[in-house]
Write a protein that holds these residues in place. Structure first.
Motif, mmCIF file in Angstrom:
data_model
loop_
_atom_site.group_PDB
_atom_site.id
_atom_site.type_symbol
_atom_site.label_atom_id
_atom_site.label_comp_id
_atom_site.label_asym_id
_atom_site.label_seq_id
_atom_site.Cartn_x
_atom_site.Cartn_y
_atom_site.Cartn_z
ATOM 1 N N ASN A 60 0.804 -1.227 0.000
ATOM 2 C CA ASN A 60 0.000 0.000 0.000
ATOM 3 C C ASN A 60 0.833 1.271 0.000
ATOM 4 O O ASN A 60 0.466 2.272 0.616
ATOM 5 C CB ASN A 60 -0.912 0.043 1.230
ATOM 6 N N LEU A 61 1.982 1.203 -0.655
ATOM 7 C CA LEU A 61 2.860 2.372 -0.686
ATOM 8 C C LEU A 61 2.816 3.083 -2.039
ATOM 9 O O LEU A 61 3.327 4.189 -2.184
ATOM 10 C CB LEU A 61 4.313 1.946 -0.395
ATOM 11 N N TYR A 62 2.202 2.439 -3.010
ATOM 12 C CA TYR A 62 2.244 2.977 -4.382
ATOM 13 C C TYR A 62 1.715 4.403 -4.451
ATOM 14 O O TYR A 62 2.340 5.279 -5.039
ATOM 15 C CB TYR A 62 1.443 2.064 -5.320
ATOM 16 N N ASP A 63 0.558 4.632 -3.836
ATOM 17 C CA ASP A 63 -0.053 5.959 -3.924
ATOM 18 C C ASP A 63 0.638 6.998 -3.051
ATOM 19 O O ASP A 63 0.364 8.188 -3.154
ATOM 20 C CB ASP A 63 -1.535 5.894 -3.560
ATOM 21 N N SER A 64 1.519 6.540 -2.156
ATOM 22 C CA SER A 64 2.185 7.491 -1.268
ATOM 23 C C SER A 64 3.422 8.100 -1.934
ATOM 24 O O SER A 64 4.003 9.040 -1.422
ATOM 25 C CB SER A 64 2.583 6.816 0.046
ATOM 26 N N ALA A 110 12.437 6.108 -5.762
ATOM 27 C CA ALA A 110 11.047 6.519 -5.523
ATOM 28 C C ALA A 110 11.097 7.947 -5.015
ATOM 29 O O ALA A 110 11.957 8.295 -4.203
ATOM 30 C CB ALA A 110 10.374 5.602 -4.510
ATOM 31 N N VAL A 111 10.210 8.789 -5.524
ATOM 32 C CA VAL A 111 10.239 10.200 -5.131
ATOM 33 C C VAL A 111 8.836 10.711 -4.798
ATOM 34 O O VAL A 111 7.836 10.179 -5.272
ATOM 35 C CB VAL A 111 10.822 11.092 -6.260
ATOM 36 N N SER A 112 8.824 11.762 -3.971
ATOM 37 C CA SER A 112 7.592 12.510 -3.725
ATOM 38 C C SER A 112 7.769 13.880 -4.356
ATOM 39 O O SER A 112 8.825 14.499 -4.189
ATOM 40 C CB SER A 112 7.363 12.715 -2.229
ATOM 41 N N ARG A 122 11.068 8.237 1.676
ATOM 42 C CA ARG A 122 11.565 7.479 2.837
ATOM 43 C C ARG A 122 10.789 6.168 2.948
ATOM 44 O O ARG A 122 9.933 6.006 3.831
ATOM 45 C CB ARG A 122 11.376 8.300 4.111
ATOM 46 N N LEU A 123 11.046 5.238 2.059
ATOM 47 C CA LEU A 123 10.338 3.958 2.102
ATOM 48 C C LEU A 123 10.834 3.152 3.301
ATOM 49 O O LEU A 123 12.007 3.238 3.669
ATOM 50 C CB LEU A 123 10.580 3.183 0.800
ATOM 51 N N PRO A 124 9.952 2.347 3.910
ATOM 52 C CA PRO A 124 10.355 1.583 5.093
ATOM 53 C C PRO A 124 11.507 0.618 4.780
ATOM 54 O O PRO A 124 11.538 0.007 3.707
ATOM 55 C CB PRO A 124 9.101 0.784 5.456
#
Ligand code: XMP
Length: 507
Positions: free
Chosen positions: A421-425, A456-458, A469-471
């Protein structure tokens, strides 16, 4: 509609968007648009944007003569308020110093602030100030530094605010805008359903019985447009999907599934992967790769377009969005130049007329339409994917073997993001295959495997971006899975560079 006259503020687009979020249709025109042009939009209210100029400078841009005499409700923001004050006989002067940043309205009153209690934080950015009010006008808000933070005309429908209600640093700004729309009596029927119906009616009226060609990429805009056109004109649509062989795992299949509603005979899938790979052979330079993919794409698409044109297809549809239209122009005018530019590459003898049903929509409005049109969720909410595809995610030369390795690794990463559930974040996530080989051990043997980068970026606008900051547990699982299931990869690294100085892609 609400007409927003743009005087050059960086926030003008945001005003348009906020008004639409309040479900009122809005359109941006250049601040100096003619009266005729403004009235052609049948405005129920006008908003004057901010801008970098000083109203007392005679060369500063002004609304058309007579606009203020139309009896339309007007909200002036920043420069817009200063213009209103001056035009009605007040005075504007250079303030002692620039007021910039968060400010607190220590006092506010009247219908524009209806429902808002206590002190309100609003964003300020101005160097001029209203120092004398037009006759009969009242001050309706002030800050510590600024005794004239908002004004109201005696008509009860004309207001000026020195602050920027449209930006996020004005948490209650939306309520101010909503109060204005209410006071102005603006119709609030800009729902996605309404948009959909209006778009379908427009397309039908414009296209009649003619045929329309559309290039689909698998992205949200072109896929949504394909479904919309199919709903509006059925089999008059031919969608062409060029598979350049640089797509991700299963991507072509997903697009074909999503566009099922078009019917097989209206979706032409052109498998050109061999042609693209041949053209890319031996090429390591990223810009060169981009050029080649662009060129080959036009070649393949042109061949299809030529066939269709000969069969009497008259229109070429494009998923141009509102930000593309107003980017260069700040309104109308240059919009056409840019659109033609988009078709760029198609030779002039292919004389299509351009159909751009989304040219007044923002990305999230397209996503809302996609929902109504039944576009599958994974495509609807998908991260952006570059036109040159995986060719710029294989550093150096693109080979079928490397494409295969990257595809499998990328799929593990992206699937895991969805599972966790990290895709949308995150705003965008990708895997990069480097040409580096690094040493490892498998059993008792030394091994060599590729170094694979994960990124991965925001970001809000892709111009700047923060690494996500992925776990750590997540990254651990992904690295294990990739090295286990893609043995060609010997080492997995995570990119912790932000943009700038790094770009999002590695090439
Ligand atoms: P960069 O790497 O410049 O990427 O930080 C910003 C955004 O643009 C995408 N990108 C491209 N999109 N053609 C495209 O259509 C390209 O050549 C291209 N290069 C980068 C990138 O994926 C990111 O979303």
């Amino acid at each position: 509609s609400v007409v927003i006259l743009d005087f050059g503020s960086q926030y003008t687009r945001l005003i348009a968007r906020r008004v639409r979020e309040l479900r009122a249709y809005s359109v941006i025109l250049p601040g100096t648009a003619s009266l005729e042009r403004v009235l052609a939009e049948r405005p129920q209210a006008v908003i004057l944007s901010g801008g970098p100029n000083s109203v007392f400078d005679p060369s500063s841009p002004r609304p058309a003569e007579g606009l203020l005499e139309q009896g339309l409700p007007v909200l002036g923001i920043c420069y817009g308020m200063q213009y209103l004050a001056m035009a009605h006989g007040g005075r504007v002067e250079r303030a002692g110093r620039r007021e910039y940043g968060k400010a607190v309205l220590t006092r506010h009153e009247g219908p524009l602030f209806e429902g808002l209690e206590g002190e309100l934080q609003m964003w300020m950015s101005h160097s001029d100030a209203v120092t004398a009010l037009p006759e009969g006008w009242r001050v309706i808000a002030e800050t510590e530094e600024n005794p004239v933070a908002a004004v109201a005309a005696p008509d009860g429908r004309t207001f000026g605010v020195q602050f920027h209600p449209e930006v996020v640093h004005s948490p209650k700004g939306m309520a101010v805008l909503e109060n204005f729309l209410e006071l102005a009596g603006v119709r609030r029927d800009w729902t996605p359903e309404h948009t959909l119906e209006a778009l379908i009616a427009d397309i039908r009226a414009k296209v009649g019985k003619d045929r329309v060609l559309l290039a689909v990429s698998g992205g949200v805009d072109s896929s949504t447009l394909a479904l919309l056109l199919s709903r509006a004109i059925g089999s008059q649509l031919t969608a062409v999907f060029v598979d350049h062989g640089l797509l991700r795992l299963n991507e072509r299949h997903e697009v074909e599934q999503a566009l099922r509603p078009l019917g097989d005979e209206n979706l032409r899938v052109v498998d050109a992967s061999e042609q693209f790979l041949r053209a890319l052979k031996g090429v390591a330079d990223p810009e060169e790769k981009r050029k080649i993919v662009g060129r080959e794409f036009i070649r393949v698409f042109e061949a299809e377009a030529r066939k269709l044109s000969q069969e009497g297809c008259r229109w070429l549809a494009q998923g141009t969005l509102y930000p593309d239209v107003i980017e260069s122009a700040g309104g109308e005018g240059a919009a056409n130049i840019k659109s033609h530019h988009n078709v760029g590459g198609l030779p002039p003898d292919l004389n299509f007329e351009l159909l751009e049903p989304f040219r007044y929509l923002f990305k999230d409005e397209v996503r809302e339409l996609a929902l109504l049109l039944g576009l599958p969720e994974p495509i609807r909410m998908r991260h952006p994917f570059p036109g040159p595809g995986l060719s710029i995610r294989i550093l150096g030369e693109v080979t079928p073997e490397k494409l295969d390795v990257l595809r499998r690794a990328d799929d593990i990463f992206i699937s895991a993001l969805r599972d966790w559930n990290l895709y949308d974040s995150v705003s965008q996530a990708l895997a990069v295959l480097t040409p580096l080989q690094s040493v490892g051990v498998i059993g008792d043997e030394r091994s060599y495997g590729y170094v694979l980068g994960l990124r991965a970026v925001s970001t809000a606008d892709f111009m700047t971006a923060d690494w996500a900051r992925l776990p750590l547990d997540f990254l651990d699982e992904v690295a294990r899975k990739i090295t286990r299931q893609v043995p060609e990869v010997g080492r997995v690294v995570y990119d912790i560079t932000s943009k700038p100085p790094a770009t999002i892609e590695w090439e």
